[in-house]
Design an enzyme around this catalytic site. Structure first.
Site, PDB file in Angstrom:
ATOM      1  N   SER A 129       0.853  -1.231  -0.087  1.00 36.28           N
ATOM      2  CA  SER A 129       0.099   0.005  -0.039  1.00 36.28           C
ATOM      3  C   SER A 129       0.947   1.373  -0.048  1.00 36.28           C
ATOM      4  CB  SER A 129      -1.002  -0.045   1.248  1.00 36.28           C
ATOM      5  OG  SER A 129      -0.176  -0.100   2.420  1.00 36.28           O
ATOM      6  N   GLY A 240       4.189  19.045   4.132  1.00 39.04           N
ATOM      7  CA  GLY A 240       5.175  17.952   3.383  1.00 39.04           C
ATOM      8  C   GLY A 240       5.436  18.472   1.908  1.00 39.04           C
ATOM      9  N   ARG A 266      30.952  29.056 -22.267  1.00 38.14           N
ATOM     10  CA  ARG A 266      31.019  27.908 -23.108  1.00 38.14           C
ATOM     11  C   ARG A 266      30.856  28.495 -24.658  1.00 38.14           C
ATOM     12  NH1 ARG A 266      33.564  23.243 -24.130  1.00 38.14           N
ATOM     13  NH2 ARG A 266      32.365  21.979 -25.928  1.00 38.14           N
ATOM     14  N   GLU A 362       5.323  11.793  -1.248  1.00 37.11           N
ATOM     15  CA  GLU A 362       4.373  12.749  -0.479  1.00 37.11           C
ATOM     16  C   GLU A 362       3.183  12.776  -1.267  1.00 37.11           C
ATOM     17  OE1 GLU A 362       5.190  14.488   2.303  1.00 37.11           O
ATOM     18  OE2 GLU A 362       7.239  14.267   2.390  1.00 37.11           O
TER      19      GLU A 362
HETATM   20  C1  LIG Z   1      13.023   7.331  -2.563  1.00 37.31           C
HETATM   21  C2  LIG Z   1      11.666   7.076  -1.859  1.00 37.31           C
HETATM   22  C3  LIG Z   1      11.538   7.598  -0.599  1.00 37.31           C
HETATM   23  C4  LIG Z   1      10.387   7.428   0.171  1.00 37.31           C
HETATM   24  N1  LIG Z   1      10.454   7.772   1.567  1.00 37.31           N
HETATM   25  C5  LIG Z   1       9.288   7.323   2.095  1.00 37.31           C
HETATM   26  C6  LIG Z   1       9.189   7.567   3.740  1.00 37.31           C
HETATM   27  O1  LIG Z   1      10.144   8.038   4.166  1.00 37.31           O
HETATM   28  N2  LIG Z   1       8.029   7.192   4.223  1.00 37.31           N
HETATM   29  C7  LIG Z   1       6.951   6.601   3.603  1.00 37.31           C
HETATM   30  O2  LIG Z   1       6.036   6.393   4.233  1.00 37.31           O
HETATM   31  N3  LIG Z   1       6.942   6.482   2.207  1.00 37.31           N
HETATM   32  C8  LIG Z   1       7.911   6.692   1.688  1.00 37.31           C
HETATM   33  N4  LIG Z   1       8.097   6.653   0.342  1.00 37.31           N
HETATM   34  C9  LIG Z   1       6.817   5.765  -0.402  1.00 37.31           C
HETATM   35  C10 LIG Z   1       6.149   6.852  -1.391  1.00 37.31           C
HETATM   36  O3  LIG Z   1       5.331   7.745  -0.570  1.00 37.31           O
HETATM   37  C11 LIG Z   1       5.260   6.056  -2.400  1.00 37.31           C
HETATM   38  O4  LIG Z   1       6.238   5.373  -3.209  1.00 37.31           O
HETATM   39  C12 LIG Z   1       4.126   6.789  -3.069  1.00 37.31           C
HETATM   40  O5  LIG Z   1       3.312   7.125  -2.091  1.00 37.31           O
HETATM   41  C13 LIG Z   1       3.619   5.825  -4.232  1.00 37.31           C
HETATM   42  O6  LIG Z   1       3.089   4.410  -3.613  1.00 37.31           O
HETATM   43  P1  LIG Z   1       3.369   3.198  -4.380  1.00 37.31           P
HETATM   44  O7  LIG Z   1       4.886   3.342  -4.682  1.00 37.31           O
HETATM   45  O8  LIG Z   1       3.028   1.922  -3.726  1.00 37.31           O
HETATM   46  O9  LIG Z   1       2.863   3.412  -6.016  1.00 37.31           O
HETATM   47  P2  LIG Z   1       1.268   3.024  -6.176  1.00 37.31           P
HETATM   48  O10 LIG Z   1       0.218   3.580  -5.041  1.00 37.31           O
HETATM   49  O11 LIG Z   1       1.314   1.573  -6.404  1.00 37.31           O
HETATM   50  O12 LIG Z   1       0.876   3.859  -7.462  1.00 37.31           O
HETATM   51  C14 LIG Z   1       1.561   3.348  -8.928  1.00 37.31           C
HETATM   52  C15 LIG Z   1       0.952   4.241  -9.954  1.00 37.31           C
HETATM   53  O13 LIG Z   1      -0.418   4.214  -9.965  1.00 37.31           O
HETATM   54  C16 LIG Z   1      -0.698   5.478  -9.810  1.00 37.31           C
HETATM   55  N5  LIG Z   1      -2.294   5.442  -8.983  1.00 37.31           N
HETATM   56  C17 LIG Z   1      -2.465   4.820  -7.720  1.00 37.31           C
HETATM   57  N6  LIG Z   1      -3.715   5.142  -7.388  1.00 37.31           N
HETATM   58  C18 LIG Z   1      -3.917   5.749  -8.254  1.00 37.31           C
HETATM   59  C19 LIG Z   1      -5.374   6.366  -8.522  1.00 37.31           C
HETATM   60  N7  LIG Z   1      -6.531   6.381  -7.616  1.00 37.31           N
HETATM   61  N8  LIG Z   1      -5.681   7.208  -9.471  1.00 37.31           N
HETATM   62  C20 LIG Z   1      -5.012   7.567 -10.465  1.00 37.31           C
HETATM   63  N9  LIG Z   1      -3.326   7.122 -10.403  1.00 37.31           N
HETATM   64  C21 LIG Z   1      -3.127   6.115  -9.405  1.00 37.31           C
HETATM   65  C22 LIG Z   1       0.240   6.197  -8.946  1.00 37.31           C
HETATM   66  O14 LIG Z   1       0.045   7.618  -9.167  1.00 37.31           O
HETATM   67  C23 LIG Z   1       1.464   5.677  -9.790  1.00 37.31           C
HETATM   68  O15 LIG Z   1       1.633   6.164 -10.929  1.00 37.31           O
HETATM   69  C24 LIG Z   1       9.299   6.804  -0.568  1.00 37.31           C
HETATM   70  C25 LIG Z   1       9.465   6.466  -1.825  1.00 37.31           C
HETATM   71  C26 LIG Z   1      10.680   6.811  -2.646  1.00 37.31           C
HETATM   72  C27 LIG Z   1      10.510   6.086  -3.934  1.00 37.31           C
END
Ligand SMILES: Cc1cc2nc3c(=O)[nH]c(=O)nc-3n(C[C@H](O)[C@H](O)[C@H](O)COP(=O)(O)OP(=O)(O)OC[C@H]3O[C@@H](n4cnc5c(N)ncnc54)[C@H](O)[C@@H]3O)c2cc1C
Length: 379
Positions: A129, A240, A266, A362
């Site tokens: 999630s 955030g 340059r 975020e």
């Molecule tokens: C380097 C890095 C640092 C991070 N640090 C933290 C942290 O410190 N703490 C923390 O809690 N999290 C952290 N995260 C997690 C980050 O917040 C999530 O990766 C992000 O919220 C997306 O979730 P997911 O990767 O599961 O993608 P998913 O939710 O699986 O989404 C996949 C794709 O589907 C799209 N999508 C999903 N639902 C919908 C919808 N309803 N409508 C349209 N499009 C949709 C998304 O936009 C995305 O393009 C970090 C991530 C990274 C890469």
């Protein structure tokens, strides 16, 4: 309507900018290569009052507005967006602690959190999630004296590095109302970490899974009330999002400044690059986009400070607009550096890699559109 920064705001920006240029910029490439921000940087940041930017002054924080805080992140990101963004996460946690922590927990933690002797991570996302964060499965079961946590958090910035973790975990049924926030200190038995994630940017900060296996914490480590944790987690997110957008803005400004200087030096076809009108127009377009992004971002921050009813929509719109503008600008700056932009020593390719993730975390930029569209259609 007054678009100028006050003298105090300019002083905050200048202080952050000069700390960033002295203490962070000269090390940014080395820290990225080492995959580590030296822990002794943080107490220096804490001394500037940046460990609790919007923690109230009564609690010992800086008590800044959200707009003031964006200035800090914009200025620090001119040195390194990865370091600045890590500070934003710590500040989200510090604010949650100040706003919802028990008196006992605040007395124990807040002084070290503000001085940054203790840095904090924010644990919401799980392997199953991300965008749908309220579907999280990590469970905090009631014990005699508190809670025992079991589950896995994914993508945690500072996982295995930070001194404590603000964890959103399920104490009740399905959905957002079953979620609570608990503080888990590093070293708690049952707390462990996954391997270091290899990633495109933000390389100086470690990202790992954070795992809980019957990890026990006392009842006083619960923030606020049971079942309100998701609301607490979301409350931090408007700010955030502004901070992450500010990180894109500052990095884009730094890239543009470097590009203007480079184009003056340059030479090609007997002229400096800055004499080609096609490239002058490209610079002008970048400047227009950057200034539009800055004004839009500061307006959103102002709305959040005012408690405006459309603040959440504006924070979401600004996050989407500014992070995409920032990525576009740094990528164009790389192009204007030619092959040198692709070399690490020029510092531009790092910005292209660092800024990409601002469109994902975020809340992804798709989720920012979702928030915007929902707000439009509900009125
Ligand atoms: C380097 C890095 C640092 C991070 N640090 C933290 C942290 O410190 N703490 C923390 O809690 N999290 C952290 N995260 C997690 C980050 O917040 C999530 O990766 C992000 O919220 C997306 O979730 P997911 O990767 O599961 O993608 P998913 O939710 O699986 O989404 C996949 C794709 O589907 C799209 N999508 C999903 N639902 C919908 C919808 N309803 N409508 C349209 N499009 C949709 C998304 O936009 C995305 O393009 C970090 C991530 C990274 C890469």
């Amino acid at each position: 309507m007054d678009f100028a920064l006050s003298e105090e705001q300019q002083a905050i920006f200048d202080m952050a900018r000069s700390f960033g240029q002295d203490r962070i910029a000269p090390n940014a490439l080395a820290w990225e290569e080492a995959g580590d921000i030296p822990k002794d940087l943080w107490p220096e940041v804490g001394e500037l009052g940046f460990g609790g930017l919007y923690v109230s002054e009564e609690s010992g924080g800086a008590g800044l507005t959200r707009l003031d805080a964006t200035l800090v992140f914009e200025a620090l990101s001119m040195a390194c967006p990865s370091v600045a963004a890590f500070l934003s996460i710590h500040n989200m946690c510090a604010k949650m602690l100040d706003a919802f922590g028990s008196d006992a927990l605040k007395a124990e933690l807040l002084p070290d959190v503000l001085s940054m002797q203790r840095v904090l991570s924010y644990c919401l996302t799980e392997p199953g999630s991300g965008s749908d964060a309220a579907a999280l499965k990590t469970r905090a079961a009631a014990t005699e004296g508190g809670y025992a946590l079991t589950g896995t958090k994914a993508f945690i910035s500072g996982g295995g590095y930070s001194d404590g973790y603000m964890v959103m975990a399920r104490t009740g049924g399905d959905g957002p109302k079953g979620i609570s926030t608990l503080y888990v200190p590093d070293g708690t038995p049952g707390l462990s970490f996954g391997g270091l994630e290899r990633k495109m940017g933000w390389k100086s900060q470690p990202t790992r899974q954070v795992q809980f296996d019957g990890c026990e914490v006392p009842a006083s480590n619960l923030l606020g009330e049971e079942g309100r944790g998701f609301a607490y987690a979301m409350m931090g997110l408007d700010g955030g999002r502004l901070n992450i957008a500010s990180c894109s803005l500052g990095a884009a400004q730094a890239a543009l400044d470097a590009t203007i200087a480079y184009m003056g030096e340059r030479r090609a076809f007997g002229k400096s690059l800055s004499e080609f009108q096609a490239l002058q127009f490209r610079l002008a377009d970048l400047e227009i986009e950057l200034q539009a992004a800055r004004v839009f971002l500061r307006q959103a921050a102002w709305k959040l400070d005012q408690g405006a009813p459309d603040a959440t929509k504006h924070c979401a719109m600004a996050k989407k607009f500014v992070t995409e503008a920032g990525s576009k600008i740094v990528n164009q700056c790389l192009q204007l550096h030619g092959g040198y932009g692709y070399l690490a020593d020029y510092g531009i390719e790092k910005l292209v890699r660092d800024l990409r993730v601002h469109e994902i975390l975020e809340g992804t930029n798709e989720i920012m559109r979702l928030i915007t569209a929902r707000s439009l259609l509900s009125t």
